[in-house]
Design an enzyme around this catalytic site. Structure first.
Site, mmCIF file in Angstrom:
data_model
loop_
_atom_site.group_PDB
_atom_site.id
_atom_site.type_symbol
_atom_site.label_atom_id
_atom_site.label_comp_id
_atom_site.label_asym_id
_atom_site.label_seq_id
_atom_site.Cartn_x
_atom_site.Cartn_y
_atom_site.Cartn_z
ATOM 1 C CB SER A 136 -1.992 3.382 1.254
ATOM 2 O OG SER A 136 -2.830 4.072 2.146
ATOM 3 C CE LYS A 162 -4.882 5.289 -0.272
ATOM 4 N NZ LYS A 162 -5.938 4.263 -0.494
ATOM 5 C CE LYS A 164 -5.415 4.877 4.175
ATOM 6 N NZ LYS A 164 -6.755 4.430 3.743
ATOM 7 C CG ASP A 189 -8.340 6.902 1.667
ATOM 8 O OD1 ASP A 189 -9.520 7.303 1.778
ATOM 9 O OD2 ASP A 189 -8.013 5.710 1.783
ATOM 10 C CD GLU A 214 -9.280 5.865 -1.698
ATOM 11 O OE1 GLU A 214 -9.667 4.701 -1.470
ATOM 12 O OE2 GLU A 214 -8.081 6.170 -1.850
ATOM 13 C CG ASP A 239 -12.266 2.509 -0.517
ATOM 14 O OD1 ASP A 239 -12.795 1.403 -0.722
ATOM 15 O OD2 ASP A 239 -11.273 2.633 0.217
ATOM 16 C CE LYS A 263 -9.483 -0.253 -0.241
ATOM 17 N NZ LYS A 263 -9.663 0.434 1.047
ATOM 18 N N GLY A 291 -6.194 -1.742 -1.620
ATOM 19 C CA GLY A 291 -5.654 -2.805 -0.793
ATOM 20 C C GLY A 291 -6.220 -2.762 0.614
#
Length: 369
Positions: A136, A162, A164, A189, A214, A239, A263, A291
């Site tokens: 991430s 991934k 952000k 995400d 996401e 998520d 998660k 995570g």
């Protein structure tokens, strides 16, 4: 088992570099660890609630600590017998608070498995001895800085990137990474930072060949996620919206997503995670393991979970060195090709290094029967 004592330990580890998302930046990892002592073995659990304030979820360390100390732990101490089959019932009188509960549930499971000399992966029915790892990537100060980070993680071997994103820091940056790397597994995400009024952003991202988008919308709005999913071809992944097996079933039934991020520390622990995994597998919805910047205690738990059959996509269980100069446990390392070994020892298979734990401890309390 009879629970004899639970030790609460508040630890803090500096991050190697700030980690920025749509809801803020972190420079350190604070968490609660529990060492649960029973009449047969000890077990460890890690609380993934945020340190400073309840931002990612409604839980945070300042609230979880007294709940654990004054309510949940005393309930365990009063119970005549606690096991993986009963611990959730013992704690069920408290509504919600899945992160706090997960800390104790995971510790009970760990203690039980250590007493039986059985690994967590075996208990869960895991089918892999290693799992595929993604990474991430937090929001960078510039597009060039983001490119450098991505290049470094790809060189290290991570199988999925991934990114952000946040309003205004999305399409152009993602397009730049896609132009640099046309064939990589790439996802984004949003951490619930957008609304349906931002549909044009997702229509633009839809053209970039992403693995998934996401949690684009509010964590409590499955209906609008279903609306957005009907308008784009890229798979949506949920998520923050998934806090239980019931949430997963509702999201799948509404067509709010096609992928789910589990998660375990967020959904109430390893037992609820297994139920979510099984429900998704029955519905042919792939899952992956997210995570929460965990220490080695939570990282070991996540690796065991990710060894299960329906974890079809590379997760966020990156190497310890991704976040920390020194972890609390022996470091987890990325193997060539972007793989990480699943611990095979009893329980979660790892313990904190005593000197390291002592150096990182902010405060501690022992609660006895």
């Amino acid at each position: 088992m009879k629970v004899l004592e639970v030790e609460l330990i508040h630890v803090g580890l500096p991050l190697k570099s700030p980690f920025r998302t749509s809801f803020g930046a972190s420079t350190a990892k604070g968490c609660i660890l529990v060492r649960l002592r029973t009449d047969v073995a000890d077990g460890w659990g890690e609380c993934v609630a945020d340190d400073d304030y309840p931002g990612f979820s409604g839980e945070w360390i300042g609230g979880a600590w007294p709940l654990l100390r004054d309510v949940l732990i005393p309930a365990l101490l009063r119970a005549d017998d606690v096991s993986s089959g009963t611990v959730e019932d013992v704690l069920a009188f408290v509504r919600g608070n899945p992160m706090a509960k997960a800390t104790l549930i995971d510790a009970v499971v760990d203690a039980e498995l250590r007493a039986d000399d059985r690994s967590l992966a075996a208990f869960l029915g895991g089918e892999r001895d290693r799992v595929a790892c993604g990474v991430s990537v937090g929001i960078a100060d510039s597009a060039d800085a983001l490119r450098q980070r991505v290049d470094g993680y790809l060189a290290a071997g991570y199988q999925r990137i991934k990114l952000k994103i946040a309003p205004g820091l999305d399409v152009d940056r993602v397009a730049a990474i896609r132009a640099d790397h046309p064939d990589i597994l790439l996802s984004v995400d949003a951490n619930a930072a957008y609304t349906l009024k931002d549909a044009e952003v997702f229509l633009a991202l839809d053209k970039l060949g992403l693995l998934m988008i996401e949690q684009p919308l509010d964590h409590e709005d499955l209906v609008q996620h279903a609306e957005l999913q009907s308008r784009i071809t890229t798979d949506l992944c949920l998520d923050e919206s998934i806090r239980s097996e019931a949430d997963a079933r509702a999201a799948i039934g509404l067509g709010a997503c096609r992928i789910i991020n589990i998660k375990q520390g967020r959904v109430g622990g390893i037992l609820e995670s297994r139920r979510i995994h099984d429900a998704c597998a029955a519905a042919h919805v792939p899952v992956w393991c997210g995570g929460m910047l965990e220490t080695g205690i939570g990282r070991a738990t996540n690796l065991a979970l990710a060894s299960m059959s329906n974890f079809k996509l590379p997760g966020d269980t990156s190497a310890s060195s991704r976040y920390f100069e020194e972890d609390l446990t022996e470091p987890f390392e990325l193997e060539p090709g972007g793989w990480m070994r699943v611990p095979t020892g009893a329980g979660i298979g790892v313990d904190p290094i005593p000197e390291r734990l002592s150096a990182c401890t902010i405060r501690g309390e022992r609660i006895r029967s």
